[in-house]
Design a protein around this motif. Structure first.
Motif, PDB file in Angstrom:
ATOM      1  N   GLY A 137       1.068  -1.097   0.008  1.00  0.00           N
ATOM      2  CA  GLY A 137      -0.111   0.098   0.235  1.00  0.00           C
ATOM      3  C   GLY A 137       0.769   1.232  -0.042  1.00  0.00           C
ATOM      4  N   GLN A 138       2.043   1.233   0.744  1.00  0.00           N
ATOM      5  CA  GLN A 138       2.938   2.278   0.740  1.00  0.00           C
ATOM      6  C   GLN A 138       3.358   2.566  -0.494  1.00  0.00           C
ATOM      7  OE1 GLN A 138       5.325   1.059   4.160  1.00  0.00           O
ATOM      8  NE2 GLN A 138       3.989   2.225   5.676  1.00  0.00           N
ATOM      9  N   VAL A 139       4.054   1.614  -1.353  1.00  0.00           N
ATOM     10  CA  VAL A 139       4.440   1.731  -2.548  1.00  0.00           C
ATOM     11  C   VAL A 139       3.507   2.374  -3.594  1.00  0.00           C
ATOM     12  CG1 VAL A 139       5.620   0.580  -4.495  1.00  0.00           C
ATOM     13  CG2 VAL A 139       6.303   0.059  -2.149  1.00  0.00           C
ATOM     14  N   PHE A 140       2.384   1.695  -3.616  1.00  0.00           N
ATOM     15  CA  PHE A 140       1.400   2.299  -4.536  1.00  0.00           C
ATOM     16  C   PHE A 140       0.973   3.715  -4.444  1.00  0.00           C
ATOM     17  CE2 PHE A 140      -0.477  -2.326  -5.343  1.00  0.00           C
ATOM     18  CZ  PHE A 140      -0.213  -2.523  -6.637  1.00  0.00           C
ATOM     19  N   SER A 141       0.762   3.880  -3.212  1.00  0.00           N
ATOM     20  CA  SER A 141       0.232   5.387  -2.426  1.00  0.00           C
ATOM     21  C   SER A 141       1.395   6.368  -3.212  1.00  0.00           C
ATOM     22  CB  SER A 141       0.326   5.407  -1.131  1.00  0.00           C
ATOM     23  OG  SER A 141       0.009   6.640  -0.595  1.00  0.00           O
ATOM     24  N   ARG A 142       2.738   5.916  -2.894  1.00  0.00           N
ATOM     25  CA  ARG A 142       3.840   6.584  -3.450  1.00  0.00           C
ATOM     26  C   ARG A 142       3.758   6.954  -5.130  1.00  0.00           C
ATOM     27  NH1 ARG A 142       7.750   4.407  -0.426  1.00  0.00           N
ATOM     28  NH2 ARG A 142       8.538   3.478  -2.125  1.00  0.00           N
ATOM     29  N   ASN A 194      -1.484  11.846  -8.600  1.00  0.00           N
ATOM     30  CA  ASN A 194      -2.522  11.774  -9.371  1.00  0.00           C
ATOM     31  C   ASN A 194      -4.035  12.205  -9.170  1.00  0.00           C
ATOM     32  OD1 ASN A 194      -0.363   9.632 -10.268  1.00  0.00           O
ATOM     33  ND2 ASN A 194      -1.555   9.839 -12.113  1.00  0.00           N
ATOM     34  N   GLY A 195      -3.934  12.732  -8.039  1.00  0.00           N
ATOM     35  CA  GLY A 195      -5.309  13.407  -7.614  1.00  0.00           C
ATOM     36  C   GLY A 195      -6.234  12.200  -7.216  1.00  0.00           C
ATOM     37  N   VAL A 196      -5.600  11.214  -6.694  1.00  0.00           N
ATOM     38  CA  VAL A 196      -6.789  10.008  -6.468  1.00  0.00           C
ATOM     39  C   VAL A 196      -7.719  10.358  -5.618  1.00  0.00           C
ATOM     40  CG1 VAL A 196      -6.796   7.559  -5.887  1.00  0.00           C
ATOM     41  CG2 VAL A 196      -4.975   8.293  -7.347  1.00  0.00           C
ATOM     42  N   THR A 197      -8.951  10.122  -5.983  1.00  0.00           N
ATOM     43  CA  THR A 197     -10.115  10.155  -4.837  1.00  0.00           C
ATOM     44  C   THR A 197     -10.600   9.086  -4.300  1.00  0.00           C
ATOM     45  OG1 THR A 197     -11.925  10.201  -6.480  1.00  0.00           O
ATOM     46  CG2 THR A 197     -11.031  12.388  -5.854  1.00  0.00           C
ATOM     47  N   LYS A 198     -10.342   7.878  -4.828  1.00  0.00           N
ATOM     48  CA  LYS A 198     -10.840   6.570  -4.442  1.00  0.00           C
ATOM     49  C   LYS A 198     -10.106   5.371  -5.027  1.00  0.00           C
ATOM     50  CE  LYS A 198     -15.262   6.851  -3.642  1.00  0.00           C
ATOM     51  NZ  LYS A 198     -16.809   6.786  -3.363  1.00  0.00           N
ATOM     52  N   VAL A 199      -9.994   4.305  -4.354  1.00  0.00           N
ATOM     53  CA  VAL A 199      -9.467   3.297  -4.741  1.00  0.00           C
ATOM     54  C   VAL A 199     -10.576   2.107  -5.296  1.00  0.00           C
ATOM     55  CG1 VAL A 199      -7.835   1.191  -4.521  1.00  0.00           C
ATOM     56  CG2 VAL A 199      -7.208   3.457  -3.561  1.00  0.00           C
ATOM     57  N   ASN A 250      12.583  -2.580 -11.646  1.00  0.00           N
ATOM     58  CA  ASN A 250      12.215  -2.514 -10.222  1.00  0.00           C
ATOM     59  C   ASN A 250      11.490  -1.233  -9.926  1.00  0.00           C
ATOM     60  OD1 ASN A 250      13.015  -4.470  -8.497  1.00  0.00           O
ATOM     61  ND2 ASN A 250      15.104  -4.228  -9.264  1.00  0.00           N
ATOM     62  N   VAL A 251      10.239  -1.572  -9.727  1.00  0.00           N
ATOM     63  CA  VAL A 251       9.316  -0.592  -9.082  1.00  0.00           C
ATOM     64  C   VAL A 251       9.131  -0.494  -7.631  1.00  0.00           C
ATOM     65  CG1 VAL A 251       6.916   0.076  -9.176  1.00  0.00           C
ATOM     66  CG2 VAL A 251       7.703  -0.831 -11.202  1.00  0.00           C
ATOM     67  N   ASP A 252       9.856   0.456  -6.871  1.00  0.00           N
ATOM     68  CA  ASP A 252       9.810   0.345  -5.518  1.00  0.00           C
ATOM     69  C   ASP A 252       9.253   1.696  -4.824  1.00  0.00           C
ATOM     70  OD1 ASP A 252      12.373  -1.986  -4.645  1.00  0.00           O
ATOM     71  OD2 ASP A 252      10.361  -1.527  -3.675  1.00  0.00           O
TER      72      ASP A 252
END
Ligand code: G4P
Ligand code: NA
Ligand code: NA
Length: 194
Positions: free
Chosen positions: A39-44, A49-54, A192-194
Motif C-alpha cells: 500500500g505504501q508503494v502504490f500510494s507513493r 494523480n489526485g486519486v479520490t478513491k481506490v 524495479n518498481v519500488d
C-alpha cells in the motif's frame, strides 16, 4: 518491489506454466505487513494523480486495495461479483470473462459510490489477461469518472493484460512482473518498481 519478489521466491508455488499459487500471503492467508508495504508503494507511485478513491474486485484485491486507500487517505470501493442479476437498478455492471477459469461473471458497483469528478486508482492482486482491470475501467467510464492508473501486485508478463491496458492509454504499475513460470521456477522481468 524486492520484498514482494523475495516473498514470491520463498513461498510461491508454480502450479504449472500459467499459474502461480501465493496463498500463504495474498490469496488465502494474508501477510498484513507485506500488504501495508504494498500500500505504501502504490500510494507513493500514484501520489501525484489526485486519486479520490481506490477500486478493486472482491476478494483478493481487497487487502492490497485497503492498504493503498489507507495510505492515500481515500476510501476503498470493491466491485462485487454476483451470479444472477435480477436487481440491476442503481448499479454499474460489467461482464468479465476469465480465461483462467473459462467462465463469465458479472461485477457491479453501486452508482452512489462513483461520481463524475472521481479519479480512480484501480488495484488488483493479479494481472493475467486484463479482463478484470478492463471491467473495472469500464465501470469507471460508465460513471463518467477518470481512471488515474492501475496498480497490480503480481503481473504475469507473459500474458497479454499489460499490453492491452497500455494500448488503451492506461498507466500500469506492477510491483512484481513475472516473465515466465517455465521449469517450475519464477523468473522476474528485470525492472524495479519500488
Ligand atoms: P484477468 O482478469 O487478468 O483476465 O485474469 P483471469 O481472468 O485469468 O483471472 C481470474 C482469477 O484468477 C482472478 O481471481 C485472478 O486474480 C486469478 N489469477 C489469475 N492468474 C493467477 C495466478 O497465476 N495465480 C493466482 N493465484 N491467481 C491468478 P478471482 O477469480 O477474481 O478470485 P479472488 O481470489 O479475487 O477471489
Ligand atoms: Na485472485
Ligand atoms: Na483478483
Amino acid at each position: 518491489m524486492e520484498l514482494l519478489k523475495q516473498k514470491i521466491r520463498d513461498e510461491g508455488i508454480v502450479l504449472n506454466e500459467q499459474v502461480l499459487k501465493v496463498d500463504t500471503f495474498l490469496n488465502h492467508q494474508i501477510d498484513a505487513e507485506l500488504m501495508l508495504a504494498i500500500g505504501q508503494v502504490f500510494s507513493r507511485l500514484f501520489a501525484e494523480n489526485g486519486v479520490t478513491k481506490v477500486l478493486t474486485i472482491e476478494s483478493s484485491g481487497i487487502a492490497p486495495g485497503v492498504m493503498t486507500a489507507m495510505q492515500m487517505g481515500v476510501p476503498l470501493l470493491f466491485a462485487r461479483k454476483r451470479k444472477s442479476l435480477t436487481l440491476q437498478e442503481g448499479l454499474y455492471t460489467e461482464k468479465i470473462y476469465s480465461f483462467t477459469k473459462r467462465e463469465e461473471s458479472e461485477v457491479s458497483v453501486s452508482k452512489k459510490f462513483l461520481a463524475p469528478d472521481d479519479r480512480i486508482l484501480i488495484i488488483d492482486d493479479f494481472l493475467a489477461n486484463g479482463e478484470a482491470a478492463l471491467g473495472m475501467a469500464r465501470i469507471v467510464q460508465q460513471a463518467g469518472a477518470q481512471v488515474s492508473g492501475i496498480g497490480i501486485v503480481i503481473e504475469k508478463s507473459f500474458q497479454p493484460g499489460r499490453q492491452k491496458l497500455l494500448e488503451l492509454g492506461y498507466r500500469v504499475e506492477s510491483l512484481a512482473r513475472v516473465a515466465t513460470l517455465a521449469n517450475n521456477q519464477v523468473t522476474f522481468v528485470e525492472d524495479n518498481v519500488d
